[in-house]
Design an enzyme around this catalytic site. Structure first.
Site, short mmCIF file in Angstrom:
data_model
loop_
_atom_site.label_atom_id
_atom_site.label_comp_id
_atom_site.label_asym_id
_atom_site.label_seq_id
_atom_site.Cartn_x
_atom_site.Cartn_y
_atom_site.Cartn_z
N PRO A 22 34.29 30.09 -8.15
CA PRO A 22 33.16 30.88 -8.62
C PRO A 22 32.01 30.98 -7.63
CG PRO A 22 33.27 28.76 -9.74
CD PRO A 22 34.55 28.92 -8.97
N ASN A 23 31.42 32.15 -7.61
CA ASN A 23 30.23 32.50 -6.82
C ASN A 23 30.49 32.65 -5.33
OD1 ASN A 23 28.31 32.67 -8.96
ND2 ASN A 23 28.42 30.45 -9.13
N ARG A 30 23.00 35.35 -0.29
CA ARG A 30 21.94 34.39 -0.67
C ARG A 30 22.27 33.01 -0.10
NH1 ARG A 30 21.13 36.18 -6.82
NH2 ARG A 30 20.27 38.21 -6.32
N TYR A 35 25.13 27.88 2.96
CA TYR A 35 26.53 28.33 3.03
C TYR A 35 26.85 29.20 4.25
CZ TYR A 35 26.47 26.64 -1.76
OH TYR A 35 26.35 25.85 -2.87
N ASN A 86 38.85 26.10 -2.34
CA ASN A 86 37.43 25.80 -2.52
C ASN A 86 37.14 26.16 -3.97
OD1 ASN A 86 34.69 25.54 -2.68
ND2 ASN A 86 34.24 26.72 -0.83
N ALA A 89 31.82 25.36 -7.87
CA ALA A 89 31.21 24.43 -8.82
C ALA A 89 32.24 23.79 -9.76
CB ALA A 89 30.13 25.14 -9.62
N HIS A 92 33.32 20.07 -9.49
CA HIS A 92 32.58 18.96 -10.06
C HIS A 92 32.74 18.83 -11.57
CE1 HIS A 92 30.89 19.51 -6.11
NE2 HIS A 92 30.36 20.68 -6.47
N ASP A 99 44.15 19.05 -13.47
CA ASP A 99 45.48 18.92 -14.08
C ASP A 99 46.46 19.95 -13.53
OD1 ASP A 99 44.53 16.82 -15.59
OD2 ASP A 99 44.35 17.95 -17.45
N GLU A 110 41.60 20.45 -0.28
CA GLU A 110 40.30 20.81 -0.85
C GLU A 110 39.31 21.08 0.28
OE1 GLU A 110 38.56 17.67 -3.16
OE2 GLU A 110 36.68 18.77 -3.45
N HIS A 112 35.26 22.66 1.41
CA HIS A 112 33.91 23.10 1.03
C HIS A 112 33.14 23.52 2.27
CE1 HIS A 112 34.41 21.68 -3.03
NE2 HIS A 112 34.95 20.58 -2.52
N LEU A 113 32.35 24.56 2.12
CA LEU A 113 31.50 25.03 3.22
C LEU A 113 30.42 24.00 3.53
CD1 LEU A 113 31.16 28.63 1.82
CD2 LEU A 113 32.17 28.09 4.04
N SER A 114 29.73 23.55 2.48
CA SER A 114 28.65 22.58 2.66
C SER A 114 29.23 21.16 2.53
CB SER A 114 27.57 22.79 1.59
OG SER A 114 28.10 22.58 0.29
N ARG A 119 24.25 16.50 -0.70
CA ARG A 119 23.52 17.40 -1.60
C ARG A 119 23.17 16.68 -2.91
NH1 ARG A 119 26.14 23.09 -1.85
NH2 ARG A 119 24.06 23.48 -2.70
N ARG A 123 26.92 17.08 -7.17
CA ARG A 123 27.95 17.67 -6.29
C ARG A 123 28.76 16.61 -5.56
NH1 ARG A 123 26.55 23.23 -6.16
NH2 ARG A 123 24.30 23.48 -6.33
O1 CA2 Z 1 30.13 23.96 -0.30
C1 CA2 Z 1 30.97 24.57 -0.97
O2 CA2 Z 1 31.88 25.22 -0.47
C2 CA2 Z 1 30.83 24.61 -2.50
O3 CA2 Z 1 32.14 24.54 -3.05
C3 CA2 Z 1 30.18 25.93 -2.82
C4 CA2 Z 1 29.83 26.11 -4.29
C5 CA2 Z 1 29.10 24.89 -4.84
O4 CA2 Z 1 28.92 25.03 -6.24
C6 CA2 Z 1 29.82 23.59 -4.53
O5 CA2 Z 1 29.04 22.51 -5.02
C7 CA2 Z 1 30.04 23.43 -3.04
C8 CA2 Z 1 28.97 27.36 -4.47
C9 CA2 Z 1 29.68 28.64 -4.04
C10 CA2 Z 1 28.77 29.68 -3.48
O6 CA2 Z 1 27.61 29.85 -4.27
C11 CA2 Z 1 26.66 30.74 -3.84
C12 CA2 Z 1 25.57 30.90 -4.70
C13 CA2 Z 1 24.55 31.77 -4.35
C14 CA2 Z 1 24.64 32.50 -3.17
C15 CA2 Z 1 25.74 32.35 -2.33
C16 CA2 Z 1 26.75 31.47 -2.67
#
Ligand code: CA2
Length: 155
Positions: A22-23, A30, A35, A86, A89, A92, A99, A110, A112-114, A119, A123
């Site tokens: 997601p996202n 953003r 990221y 990836n 969210a 977590h 499962d 697995e 993750h970008l960050s 953090r 997370r």
């Molecule tokens: O660091 C990562 O790759 C994460 O999986 C990215 C997730 C975050 O919830 C994880 O804790 C770590 C978030 C995906 C991207 O979310 C955005 C939100 C707003 C603007 C751009 C990206």
């Protein structure tokens, strides 16, 4: 001879499924300080380019829906030899993804970008880490590329 994948022959599946959760479709628009500035499509191009270089096939999918990700993971063993995920969210929160990965019958990396350990506390816990073969976190797009190389080693 039948395999853990059911009726498929023993021939090794050379394809890797890359899943974005997601996202991640919002990337580049953003929070570039966390990221990076690449869009998801630019990240996907880098993944496809590395896949060509190391001579593996990749399929890349993104979903904001937990159930859709679960369905894709459940089906992955029939067509793919490994997964790079990836889970965003859901990393977590999702016992369902954990499962599904545990039952998938193929290795998952697995990514993750960050760096999730630098953090917020919420997370720092990954529910999928224990069912992955390993985790790569904090290297931006390179996390995916390292993850792809790692997954390719299991094909
Ligand atoms: O660091 C990562 O790759 C994460 O999986 C990215 C997730 C975050 O919830 C994880 O804790 C770590 C978030 C995906 C991207 O979310 C955005 C939100 C707003 C603007 C751009 C990206």
């Amino acid at each position: 001879m039948k395999t853990a994948r059911g009726d498929l022959p023993m021939a090794k599946v050379k394809k890797i499924l890359v899943l974005h959760g997601p996202n991640l479709n919002l990337l580049g628009k953003r929070q570039p300080e966390i990221y990076g500035s690449l869009t998801l499509e630019q990240i996907n191009q880098k993944i496809r380019s590395l896949a060509r270089e190391i001579k593996i096939e990749v399929e890349i999918r993104q979903s904001n829906y937990e159930g859709e990700l679960v369905d894709w993971i459940q089906g992955a063993g029939q067509h793919f030899g490994a997964l790079v995920i990836n889970a965003g969210a859901y990393t977590h929160t999702s016992i369902a993804l954990r499962d599904a990965l545990a039952a998938a019958g193929i290795p998952a990396v697995e990514v993750h970008l960050s760096n999730i350990y630098k953090r917020e506390d919420f997370r720092k816990r990954s529910l999928i880490a224990e069912v992955a073969i390993g985790q790569i976190t904090g290297f931006g797009v390179a996390s995916y590329l390292l993850g792809l190389r790692a997954a390719a080693g299991y094909l």
